[in-house]
Design an enzyme around this catalytic site. Structure first.
Site, mmCIF file in Angstrom:
data_model
loop_
_atom_site.group_PDB
_atom_site.id
_atom_site.type_symbol
_atom_site.label_atom_id
_atom_site.label_comp_id
_atom_site.label_asym_id
_atom_site.label_seq_id
_atom_site.Cartn_x
_atom_site.Cartn_y
_atom_site.Cartn_z
ATOM 1 N N ASP A 14 0.805 -1.236 0.000
ATOM 2 C CA ASP A 14 0.000 0.000 0.000
ATOM 3 C C ASP A 14 0.830 1.276 0.000
ATOM 4 O O ASP A 14 0.467 2.266 0.626
ATOM 5 C CB ASP A 14 -0.962 0.021 1.196
ATOM 6 C CG ASP A 14 -1.951 -1.135 1.152
ATOM 7 O OD1 ASP A 14 -2.376 -1.516 0.049
ATOM 8 O OD2 ASP A 14 -2.289 -1.654 2.228
ATOM 9 N N GLY A 16 1.746 2.573 -3.015
ATOM 10 C CA GLY A 16 1.470 3.203 -4.301
ATOM 11 C C GLY A 16 2.220 2.573 -5.457
ATOM 12 O O GLY A 16 2.373 3.191 -6.513
ATOM 13 N N THR A 18 1.464 0.079 -7.512
ATOM 14 C CA THR A 18 0.673 -0.149 -8.716
ATOM 15 C C THR A 18 0.434 1.153 -9.475
ATOM 16 O O THR A 18 0.555 1.205 -10.704
ATOM 17 C CB THR A 18 -0.669 -0.809 -8.346
ATOM 18 O OG1 THR A 18 -0.409 -2.083 -7.745
ATOM 19 C CG2 THR A 18 -1.548 -1.006 -9.571
ATOM 20 N N LYS A 39 2.544 -8.234 -13.860
ATOM 21 C CA LYS A 39 2.486 -8.479 -12.420
ATOM 22 C C LYS A 39 3.085 -9.857 -12.169
ATOM 23 O O LYS A 39 2.623 -10.861 -12.720
ATOM 24 C CB LYS A 39 1.038 -8.426 -11.927
ATOM 25 C CG LYS A 39 0.863 -8.593 -10.437
ATOM 26 C CD LYS A 39 1.246 -7.355 -9.671
ATOM 27 C CE LYS A 39 1.006 -7.566 -8.167
ATOM 28 N NZ LYS A 39 1.382 -6.385 -7.368
ATOM 29 N N THR A 43 -2.189 -11.665 -5.551
ATOM 30 C CA THR A 43 -3.040 -12.362 -4.591
ATOM 31 C C THR A 43 -4.268 -11.493 -4.302
ATOM 32 O O THR A 43 -4.275 -10.292 -4.532
ATOM 33 C CB THR A 43 -2.287 -12.647 -3.272
ATOM 34 O OG1 THR A 43 -1.989 -11.412 -2.611
ATOM 35 C CG2 THR A 43 -0.992 -13.401 -3.527
ATOM 36 N N GLY A 117 6.246 -6.312 -8.596
ATOM 37 C CA GLY A 117 6.242 -7.379 -7.608
ATOM 38 C C GLY A 117 5.027 -7.327 -6.706
ATOM 39 O O GLY A 117 4.138 -6.489 -6.865
ATOM 40 N N ARG A 177 3.733 11.132 -3.314
ATOM 41 C CA ARG A 177 3.337 12.202 -2.397
ATOM 42 C C ARG A 177 1.842 12.186 -2.050
ATOM 43 O O ARG A 177 1.347 13.125 -1.404
ATOM 44 C CB ARG A 177 3.703 13.558 -2.995
ATOM 45 C CG ARG A 177 5.199 13.857 -2.927
ATOM 46 C CD ARG A 177 5.530 15.193 -3.559
ATOM 47 N NE ARG A 177 4.750 16.294 -3.029
ATOM 48 C CZ ARG A 177 5.032 16.968 -1.899
ATOM 49 N NH1 ARG A 177 6.096 16.628 -1.190
ATOM 50 N NH2 ARG A 177 4.274 17.956 -1.512
#
EC number: 6.3.3.3
Length: 215
Positions: A14, A16, A18, A39, A43, A117, A177
């Site tokens: 989490d 960022g 992606t 990717k 999961t 990853g 940011r």
């Protein structure tokens, strides 16, 4: 000529990663390169990788034939957890040769393959190996995604030291940011990490990923 594969990792989940992958893919495409994202393992979803769908939205394109064929995400698991556990819960094994084969096929078609990853560099995909082992074995350069959330300096430096220990080329650091959070901490973290990068990884680029880049 085979295209260049760049591995996109993050300092944590989490952060960022992606969003950064899709943004960087669009940035390369605007420079005239043919680009596809991939990717390594996804999961927490079924049928098609949610991260690949997000990449395409950020790139401003529809899903590609390679997405429908499964080349852009060789392994999908339904349970939202570490790849090694997700595979175990489905009585499956992750074969890195299959991942490498899919990446090579994409690299034969595109100038760049951005391979995202799952989680951070040390996330395991089986009992003996982590993502870091795979990236080092393939010799891929890395772009690391970080942010200004509290604790990110520590996590970023540990990830950078891991790259150095494993002799992995650092191609860049993307500083996300958004969400901004504490603006004082966010600005200082960006300043510190950019300075650290210039001192210890002078060949690497420092990118700022702003809120408007994520729409």
């Amino acid at each position: 000529m085979t295209g260049q594969v760049i591995f996109i990792s993050g300092i944590d989940t989490d952060v960022g990663k992606t969003i950064a992958t899709g943004w960087y893919a669009k940035k390369l495409a605007e420079q005239g390169f043919s680009v596809i994202t991939q990717k390594m393992i996804q999961t927490g979803c079924e049928e098609i990788s949610e991260d690949i769908v997000q990449h395409r939205k950020l790139q401003g394109i529809e899903l590609l034939p390679e997405d429908q064929q499964g080349l852009t995400c060789p392994y999908l698991f339904s349970y939202p957890c570490s790849p090694h556990l997700a595979a175990r819960l489905e009585n499956r094994e992750i074969c890195t040769a299959l991942i490498r084969q899919a990446t090579d096929e994409l690299a034969a078609r595109y100038d760049y393959v951005l391979l995202e990853g799952a989680g951070g560099l040390c996330v395991p995909y089986d009992e003996q190996h982590t993502t870091l082992d795979y990236v080092a074995a393939q010799g891929y350069p890395v772009i690391l995604v970080t942010s200004g959330k509290l604790g990110s300096i520590n996590h970023t430096l540990l990830s950078l030291l891991a790259c150095k220990q494993y002799h992995i080329e650092l191609k860049g650091l993307i500083y996300n940011r958004y969400p901004l959070g504490d603006e004082t901490i966010n600005d200082e973290t960006a300043r510190y990490l950019e300075n650290y990068l210039h001192q210890h990884f002078p060949q690497a680029e420092f990118f700022r990923l702003e809120k408007q880049d994520q729409i």
